[in-house]
Design an enzyme around this catalytic site. Structure first.
Site, PDB file in Angstrom:
ATOM      1  NE  ARG A 242      46.558  36.445  43.272  1.00 47.59           N
ATOM      2  CZ  ARG A 242      46.675  35.361  42.510  1.00 47.59           C
ATOM      3  NH1 ARG A 242      46.998  35.496  41.229  1.00 47.59           N
ATOM      4  NH2 ARG A 242      46.474  34.158  43.018  1.00 47.59           N
ATOM      5  CD  GLU A 271      41.684  40.125  38.486  1.00 54.01           C
ATOM      6  OE1 GLU A 271      41.124  39.004  38.392  1.00 54.01           O
ATOM      7  OE2 GLU A 271      42.893  40.288  38.219  1.00 54.01           O
ATOM      8  CG  HIS A 289      43.083  36.834  36.160  1.00 55.64           C
ATOM      9  ND1 HIS A 289      42.965  37.172  37.481  1.00 55.64           N
ATOM     10  CD2 HIS A 289      44.040  35.863  36.122  1.00 55.64           C
ATOM     11  CE1 HIS A 289      43.796  36.452  38.216  1.00 55.64           C
ATOM     12  NE2 HIS A 289      44.464  35.644  37.404  1.00 55.64           N
TER      13      HIS A 289
END
Length: 335
Positions: A242, A271, A289
């Protein structure tokens, strides 16, 4: 008793075609056709009347969402291993079952970790840009000198299933594996990796730090300026966990000053609003990601949710259920 109508379900993000087709055979499925990231308020508005909410890590399934979709909502099924975006305590209080997708994405995520590691160590972004720009004038003995992996110490922060797959791949490159967990692994799972009970002690050895620990609010900013300073000079940092676990200010400062050789990042705080300073750094390799982004893996993740829900509607308890729903929620059977 079989319900005469299909349970209503809402899909917050688009899944693979085969998974969505399977969903439509089981549910009266309503879909976010734009595949946009929905705010909690938008989820409440669009998912009214849904018994099943299919989500992903981009949706914040907070207390308000759960309360306003209850008591109709029976299950939240998230296409992710992590579930820090879901208020589990509130779900449990409301009798809403929560499913996630562990185990099936370890290989894909480990591959991305190695991609980031290799590109960070071997200056992949700079190399690609040099060729694409047309500025490459030919081979040179000192052109784009990077750092090799063989003989380096990889410290894996989070030696779960994904971490162990990363360790296996890193060992194949000749790296020495160290790790930090809350507790040591059984010897068979550790596979000669060296355990450190204290994260700071592990960081002092980290030629390459790979962050693969599950995200949690308690770990926000755990890799800060003080901890980066513990790492050997010219070390490399890789994050597939994360973004919030790393202090952006500290990492950007260390990369800009040359304290760290490079970084490879697949995840970011806030994000998709990435800190713009990363885009100006040559010594950071960025990916959007995509840790589990293979068709095989996303299919497997989707089917894990479908099969888990099938089991729940039939009165069973699937392995990917985070906590049991209210007993009344298992009485109807999905078609």
């Amino acid at each position: 008793m079989t319900s005469p109508t299909k349970p209503r379900a809402y899909l917050c993000r688009r899944f693979t075609d085969s998974v969505e087709a399977a969903m439509r055979t089981r549910y009266a499925l309503h879909v976010n056709e734009q595949d946009s990231i929905l705010s909690p308020q938008e989820i409440v508005h669009t998912a009214q009347g849904a018994q099943v909410l299919f989500a992903s890590a981009t949706e914040q399934i907070n207390k308000e969402v759960l309360r306003r979709l209850s008591p109709t909502l029976r299950y939240v099924a998230t296409l992710s291993v992590g579930y820090d975006h879901i208020d589990l305590a509130e779900a449990q209080a409301l009798g809403i079952g929560v499913l996630h997708t562990p185990d099936v994405l370890s290989d894909a995520c480990a591959e991305i970790a190695m991609m980031l590691m290799l590109n960070a160590c071997r200056r992949g972004y700079e190399a690609d840009r040099l060729v694409r720009s047309g500025d490459w004038t030919g081979w040179s003995p000192t052109q784009l000198l990077g750092t090799g992996l063989k003989g380096k110490r990889a410290v894996i922060f989070g030696m779960g299933r994904i971490g162990r797959e990363i360790a296996t791949r890193a060992q194949a490159f000749g790296m020495e594996i160290h790790y930090h967990n809350r507790r040591p692994l059984p010897p068979a799972q550790a596979a000669n990796a060296i355990y450190h009970a204290n994260l700071d002690d592990a960081l002092r050895l980290a030629d390459v730090l790979v962050i693969a620990v599950p995200g949690s609010p308690q770990l926000k900013g755990v890799i800060n300026a003080e901890r980066i300073a513990l790492m050997p000079p010219q070390a490399v940092l890789v994050n597939i966990s994360r973004g919030e676990l790393v202090d952006d200010e500290a990492l950007i400062g260390a990369l800009s000053a040359g304290r760290l050789f490079a970084a490879g990042l697949d995840v970011f705080a806030n994000e998709p609003h990435v800190d713009p300073r990363y885009r100006k750094l040559d010594n950071v390799f960025l990916s959007p990601h995509i840790g589990s982004a293979t068709k095989e893996t996303r299919d497997a993740m989707g089917w894990l949710l479908i099969n888990g829900l099938d089991a729940l509607f039939q009165g069973g308890t699937p392995n990917n259920l985070l906590h049991p729903p209210h007993p009344a929620h298992t009485r109807e059977t999905a078609q």
